[in-house]
Design an enzyme around this catalytic site. Sequence first.
Site, PDB file in Angstrom:
ATOM      1  N   LEU A 182      37.508  41.953  47.059  1.00  0.00           N
ATOM      2  CA  LEU A 182      36.499  42.271  48.068  1.00  0.00           C
ATOM      3  C   LEU A 182      37.177  42.270  49.436  1.00  0.00           C
ATOM      4  CD1 LEU A 182      33.640  39.971  46.720  1.00  0.00           C
ATOM      5  CD2 LEU A 182      33.794  42.469  46.503  1.00  0.00           C
TER       6      LEU A 182
ATOM      7  N   ASN B  51      33.534  32.828  42.389  1.00  0.00           N
ATOM      8  CA  ASN B  51      34.380  33.518  41.417  1.00  0.00           C
ATOM      9  C   ASN B  51      34.857  32.511  40.382  1.00  0.00           C
ATOM     10  OD1 ASN B  51      36.059  35.666  40.358  1.00  0.00           O
ATOM     11  ND2 ASN B  51      37.805  34.655  41.312  1.00  0.00           N
TER      12      ASN B  51
ATOM     13  N   ARG C 176      37.985  43.533  41.034  1.00  0.00           N
ATOM     14  CA  ARG C 176      38.382  44.198  42.277  1.00  0.00           C
ATOM     15  C   ARG C 176      38.334  43.192  43.420  1.00  0.00           C
ATOM     16  NH1 ARG C 176      39.277  49.197  42.944  1.00  0.00           N
ATOM     17  NH2 ARG C 176      38.497  49.237  45.075  1.00  0.00           N
TER      18      ARG C 176
ATOM     19  N   HIS D 249      38.144  31.852  37.740  1.00  0.00           N
ATOM     20  CA  HIS D 249      39.517  32.293  37.489  1.00  0.00           C
ATOM     21  C   HIS D 249      40.094  31.453  36.350  1.00  0.00           C
ATOM     22  CE1 HIS D 249      43.317  34.156  38.441  1.00  0.00           C
ATOM     23  NE2 HIS D 249      43.879  32.977  38.274  1.00  0.00           N
TER      24      HIS D 249
HETATM   25  C1  GAR Z   1      37.455  35.658  32.484  1.00  0.00           C
HETATM   26  O1  GAR Z   1      38.474  35.031  31.752  1.00  0.00           O
HETATM   27  C2  GAR Z   1      37.632  35.400  33.960  1.00  0.00           C
HETATM   28  O2  GAR Z   1      38.107  34.114  34.244  1.00  0.00           O
HETATM   29  C3  GAR Z   1      38.648  36.443  34.302  1.00  0.00           C
HETATM   30  O3  GAR Z   1      38.240  37.583  33.602  1.00  0.00           O
HETATM   31  C4  GAR Z   1      37.585  37.184  32.414  1.00  0.00           C
HETATM   32  C5  GAR Z   1      36.247  37.862  32.334  1.00  0.00           C
HETATM   33  O4  GAR Z   1      35.635  37.595  31.104  1.00  0.00           O
HETATM   34  N1  GAR Z   1      38.694  36.680  35.712  1.00  0.00           N
HETATM   35  C6  GAR Z   1      39.819  36.865  36.399  1.00  0.00           C
HETATM   36  O5  GAR Z   1      40.913  36.869  35.884  1.00  0.00           O
HETATM   37  C7  GAR Z   1      39.617  37.057  37.892  1.00  0.00           C
HETATM   38  N2  GAR Z   1      40.858  36.952  38.594  1.00  0.00           N
HETATM   39  P1  GAR Z   1      34.097  37.920  30.891  1.00  0.00           P
HETATM   40  O6  GAR Z   1      33.897  39.377  31.347  1.00  0.00           O
HETATM   41  O7  GAR Z   1      33.911  37.772  29.410  1.00  0.00           O
HETATM   42  O8  GAR Z   1      33.282  36.959  31.702  1.00  0.00           O
END
Ligand code: GAR
Length: 200
Positions: free
Chosen positions: A92, A106, A90, A108
């Site tokens: 912020l 964060n 989400r 990414h």
């Molecule tokens: C990860 O690949 C992270 O980089 C991505 O969600 C996944 C969470 O995995 N985040 C995004 O795409 C944010 N924009 P996890 O719950 O196993 O850590």
Amino acid sequence: MRLAVLLSGRGSNFASIHEAIAKGRLDAEIAAVISNRADAPGIQRARDWGYDARVIDNRQFPNRAAHESEIRKVLDEARPDIIVMAGYMRLLSATFVAAWMNRIVNIHPSLLPSFPGVDAQAQALAHGVKVTGCTVHFVDEGLDAGPIIVQRTVEVRDDDSVETLSARILEQEHIAYVDALRILAAGNYVIEGRRVRRMK
Ligand code: GAR
């Protein structure tokens, strides 16, 4: 360094941070884990490991401000130095980000500024890049946009699917997040505009 972890799903990045702390590779303490989803596997892991684990379901609040105000109550109790977004899906609000400026990080799954937003790995495949990776960055009011702390690269193979590429990026994410948090824990960095520079 006290951490509060925000997550929405699987929680593998959270798990790798937990493990790094448990094994003494990261000098930090997880003071709270917050999920916006009751069914997030990550929040179950947090309970199993005995953390203060809270579900604050955004769908039970009339708007983003009301949801974030509930999150802020937990944070005020937990008193984290750094808020770690670990697959928190989400956005912020600018108000929230301003209250925690340079204290929210964060991860990414791309080499930002390429491929912000959802499905970064699919975006990379669709674009045909030969190298992608992951980025740990401070959160500002933009989407996947703040100053970059750590990046790690991953080669794109000709036979990659979204699944195979995502799996190799995820391995690098787990390393990158711990590396970034180690930098923050050591405190020997400065943020100059978009650049996060380590001081000798
Ligand atoms: C990860 O690949 C992270 O980089 C991505 O969600 C996944 C969470 O995995 N985040 C995004 O795409 C944010 N924009 P996890 O719950 O196993 O850590």
